[in-house]
Scaffold this motif. Structure first.
Motif, PDB file in Angstrom:
ATOM      1  N   SER A  10      -1.967   1.856  -1.856  1.00 33.28           N
ATOM      2  CA  SER A  10      -1.107   1.978  -0.683  1.00 33.28           C
ATOM      3  C   SER A  10      -0.371   0.672  -0.361  1.00 33.28           C
ATOM      4  O   SER A  10       0.504   0.637   0.475  1.00 33.28           O
ATOM      5  CB  SER A  10      -1.954   2.386   0.521  1.00 33.28           C
ATOM      6  OG  SER A  10      -2.929   1.391   0.710  1.00 33.28           O
ATOM      7  N   LYS A 319       7.395   6.394  -7.558  1.00 37.05           N
ATOM      8  CA  LYS A 319       7.090   6.933  -6.231  1.00 37.05           C
ATOM      9  C   LYS A 319       7.986   8.136  -5.925  1.00 37.05           C
ATOM     10  O   LYS A 319       7.515   9.181  -5.464  1.00 37.05           O
ATOM     11  CB  LYS A 319       7.304   5.834  -5.188  1.00 37.05           C
ATOM     12  CG  LYS A 319       6.686   6.140  -3.863  1.00 37.05           C
ATOM     13  CD  LYS A 319       6.577   4.920  -2.999  1.00 37.05           C
ATOM     14  CE  LYS A 319       5.870   5.335  -1.704  1.00 37.05           C
ATOM     15  NZ  LYS A 319       6.100   4.390  -0.651  1.00 37.05           N
ATOM     16  N   GLU A 320       9.283   7.989  -6.232  1.00 38.25           N
ATOM     17  CA  GLU A 320      10.231   9.082  -5.959  1.00 38.25           C
ATOM     18  C   GLU A 320       9.866  10.348  -6.712  1.00 38.25           C
ATOM     19  O   GLU A 320      10.131  11.447  -6.278  1.00 38.25           O
ATOM     20  CB  GLU A 320      11.649   8.646  -6.355  1.00 38.25           C
ATOM     21  CG  GLU A 320      12.267   7.727  -5.329  1.00 38.25           C
ATOM     22  CD  GLU A 320      13.548   7.057  -5.823  1.00 38.25           C
ATOM     23  OE1 GLU A 320      14.059   6.207  -5.081  1.00 38.25           O
ATOM     24  OE2 GLU A 320      14.017   7.369  -6.938  1.00 38.25           O
ATOM     25  N   LYS A 321       9.273  10.155  -7.886  1.00 45.52           N
ATOM     26  CA  LYS A 321       8.904  11.326  -8.704  1.00 45.52           C
ATOM     27  C   LYS A 321       7.462  11.752  -8.472  1.00 45.52           C
ATOM     28  O   LYS A 321       6.916  12.578  -9.220  1.00 45.52           O
ATOM     29  CB  LYS A 321       9.102  10.991 -10.185  1.00 45.52           C
ATOM     30  CG  LYS A 321      10.234  11.806 -10.790  1.00 45.52           C
ATOM     31  CD  LYS A 321      10.159  11.896 -12.289  1.00 45.52           C
ATOM     32  CE  LYS A 321      10.737  13.222 -12.749  1.00 45.52           C
ATOM     33  NZ  LYS A 321      10.177  13.702 -13.975  1.00 45.52           N
ATOM     34  N   ASN A 322       6.841  11.180  -7.447  1.00 49.36           N
ATOM     35  CA  ASN A 322       5.429  11.468  -7.147  1.00 49.36           C
ATOM     36  C   ASN A 322       4.508  11.227  -8.332  1.00 49.36           C
ATOM     37  O   ASN A 322       3.579  12.002  -8.579  1.00 49.36           O
ATOM     38  CB  ASN A 322       5.263  12.929  -6.692  1.00 49.36           C
ATOM     39  CG  ASN A 322       5.751  13.089  -5.284  1.00 49.36           C
ATOM     40  OD1 ASN A 322       5.576  12.172  -4.465  1.00 49.36           O
ATOM     41  ND2 ASN A 322       6.397  14.207  -5.004  1.00 49.36           N
ATOM     42  N   ILE A 323       4.789  10.169  -9.079  1.00 52.77           N
ATOM     43  CA  ILE A 323       3.913   9.832 -10.205  1.00 52.77           C
ATOM     44  C   ILE A 323       2.884   8.833  -9.687  1.00 52.77           C
ATOM     45  O   ILE A 323       3.244   7.828  -9.055  1.00 52.77           O
ATOM     46  CB  ILE A 323       4.728   9.201 -11.357  1.00 52.77           C
ATOM     47  CG1 ILE A 323       5.782  10.196 -11.859  1.00 52.77           C
ATOM     48  CG2 ILE A 323       3.820   8.751 -12.494  1.00 52.77           C
ATOM     49  CD1 ILE A 323       6.734   9.622 -12.891  1.00 52.77           C
ATOM     50  N   ALA A 324       1.617   9.100  -9.958  1.00 49.28           N
ATOM     51  CA  ALA A 324       0.551   8.194  -9.478  1.00 49.28           C
ATOM     52  C   ALA A 324       0.745   6.811 -10.086  1.00 49.28           C
ATOM     53  O   ALA A 324       1.184   6.685 -11.238  1.00 49.28           O
ATOM     54  CB  ALA A 324      -0.806   8.750  -9.885  1.00 49.28           C
ATOM     55  N   SER A 325       0.403   5.770  -9.309  1.00 43.56           N
ATOM     56  CA  SER A 325       0.625   4.406  -9.803  1.00 43.56           C
ATOM     57  C   SER A 325      -0.184   4.136 -11.074  1.00 43.56           C
ATOM     58  O   SER A 325       0.226   3.345 -11.910  1.00 43.56           O
ATOM     59  CB  SER A 325       0.285   3.380  -8.721  1.00 43.56           C
ATOM     60  OG  SER A 325      -1.021   3.614  -8.255  1.00 43.56           O
ATOM     61  N   ASP A 327      -0.791   6.331 -13.478  1.00 44.20           N
ATOM     62  CA  ASP A 327      -0.515   7.354 -14.499  1.00 44.20           C
ATOM     63  C   ASP A 327      -0.623   6.723 -15.897  1.00 44.20           C
ATOM     64  O   ASP A 327       0.010   5.701 -16.174  1.00 44.20           O
ATOM     65  CB  ASP A 327       0.896   7.903 -14.276  1.00 44.20           C
ATOM     66  CG  ASP A 327       1.184   9.105 -15.154  1.00 44.20           C
ATOM     67  OD1 ASP A 327       1.405  10.195 -14.617  1.00 44.20           O
ATOM     68  OD2 ASP A 327       1.184   8.950 -16.397  1.00 44.20           O
TER      69      ASP A 327
END
Ligand SMILES: Cc1cc2nc3c(=O)[nH]c(=O)nc-3n(C[C@H](O)[C@H](O)[C@H](O)COP(=O)(O)OP(=O)(O)OC[C@H]3O[C@@H](n4cnc5c(N)ncnc54)[C@H](O)[C@@H]3O)c2cc1C
Length: 400
Positions: A10, A319-325, A327
């Motif tokens: 976060s 972040k825009e693509k909702n990809i976990a940091s 990944d």
């Protein structure tokens, strides 16, 4: 020594926090880095220091190796052997940063040395096997094949029988390394080199990808976005991978041989392959990041950059693509001894972060160290940034 907490996804991404950037360094280590970057900030010292060191190694002036090993080598390299790198691997791991063992012996020309390098590279892959602290292995094709031979092949000049046999051996070495990475499920980066041998490296790498990247990206090619044609090449490589049904492994970098490239093009009278200016290079690098993120379902991405904006952009795109940091398809990569403000901040924020850790006998690693020194002069601009950050951290600690 300060310590970090567990990675916390976060956290906002900032590269100004010198307490985080230098958390792994004791006051003494910070002081040493301060004087090193102070020296490298001076074009005069770098130019004459480099010339002196070449002379000192050539004429075996006593203590040269010891002095280099305890200063510049210690800052930019993990050690002379894999075993000597262990401490560095563990120190990085404490801060959730992965190590990429980079056997940095350059400029060898004999078949014996190519065979020895191949064996050493196989060891780095074995060392990475089931080791979460070493997420990739890496190699340069010129470490296992003669530069002039690759050049001749790319120029489509006829090979003698002896050269044909030499080429077969080089291809065998290349496949042994890739096959080992595949068998042990270790990601493998193939470094990008000069344009006049890069087509041959590309062909070998795509052939290996078609064999070993069927289920995920294991083998990664390098895309040097300082080349004007490279964004197009990346898109074409992806289309080919799609057509042939394999995953594309893409390490994006700006490129390390700019002056050499432009000089050769001028000398030989062909168009300069390098972008017209830095802005064009930045634009294509960032567009390449966007392209990879758009197609991340079929791409493994390793962003090799010390550019703060590009690192922030990649985090933003994720972040825009909702990809976990964290990944597993995406890694941020920097070089050991440089841009710790980026690596330590990214890792603290939960992004997969790795550092190339060069290693090898001190004398053999000198070309790598000379490149780092010249890249860190005040002309290139990087050192001022590193130097200022170290200075800020020294001030911050004094005030504590
Ligand atoms: C993990 C990692 C792996 C790497 N692997 C490779 C590799 O395999 N092959 C390789 O060649 N390099 C490699 N590099 C080096 C890399 O290519 C860059 O030289 C270096 O990282 C500096 O670029 P940057 O993105 O960090 O940042 P910046 O400091 O923003 O960019 C500097 C770079 O911009 C480019 N540039 C500068 N001026 C101009 C101009 N006038 N016109 C066009 N372009 C310009 C040059 O490439 C220069 O190095 C690697 C770097 C890292 C961190």
């Amino acid at each position: 020594m300060a310590t970090l907490t567990e990675p916390s996804p976060s956290l906002p991404l900032s590269f100004e926090d010198t307490a985080t950037a230098f958390a792994s360094k004791s006051d003494a280590q910070l002081n040493k880095a301060y004087y090193l970057f102070w020296a490298m900030n001076s074009n005069f010292l770098v130019r004459y220091g480099t010339a002196f060191l070449k002379f000192a190694f050539k004429y075996k002036i006593p203590l040269t190796k010891t002095i280099v090993k305890n200063t510049v080598f210690q800052h930019f390299c993990g050690g002379e052997t894999i075993e000597e790198c262990e401490k560095t691997i563990q120190n990085l791991a404490k801060f959730h940063i992965g190590a990429i063992l980079d056997y940095s012996v350059e400029g060898e020309k004999s078949e014996k040395s190519f065979d020895e390098t191949t064996e050493e590279l196989l060891h780095t892959i074995e060392k990475a096997d089931h080791n979460p602290n070493i997420p990739f292995s890496v190699f340069k094709v010129t470490g296992i094949a003669r530069f002039a031979l690759l050049e001749k092949i790319q120029a489509k000049q006829p090979l003698t029988d002896a050269e044909q046999a030499e080429w077969q051996r080089a291809q065998k070495r290349f496949d042994r390394i890739c096959k080992k990475a595949f068998e042990l499920d270790v990601n493998l980066l193939v470094d990008g080199e000069e344009t006049w041998i890069q087509d041959v490296i590309d062909d070998m790498t795509y052939e290996a990808m078609s064999k070993y990247n069927q289920k995920r990206a294991i083998i990664y090619n390098t895309y040097q976005l300082y080349r004007a044609d490279m964004l197009g090449n990346l898109k074409k490589a992806f289309a080919d991978a799609q057509n042939k049904g394999y995953y594309l492994g893409a390490k994006l970098v700006r490129g390390a041989y700019m002056e050499k490239e432009s000089l050769r093009a001028k000398d030989m009278g062909y168009p300069d392959p390098i972008q017209p200016n830095k802005e064009a290079c930045d634009k294509d690098f960032n567009a390449a990041l966007e392209f990879c993120i758009e197609n991340i379902e079929k791409i493994g991405l390793c962003a090799g950059t010390h550019n703060e904006y590009s690192n922030q952009l990649l985090a933003k795109l994720m972040k825009e693509k909702n990809i976990a940091s964290n990944d597993s398809r995406i890694h941020f990569a920097q070089l050991f001894g440089m841009s710790d403000q980026i690596s330590y901040s990214l890792a603290k924020a939960g992004y997969n972060t790795v550092k190339y850790v060069p290693y090898g006998p001190v004398e053999a690693v000198m070309p790598y160290l000379f490149r780092r020194a010249s890249e860190n002069t005040s002309i290139a601009g990087q050192s001022s940034r590193e130097f200022n950050l170290i200075r800020s951290e020294k001030v911050r600690r004094r005030k504590k």
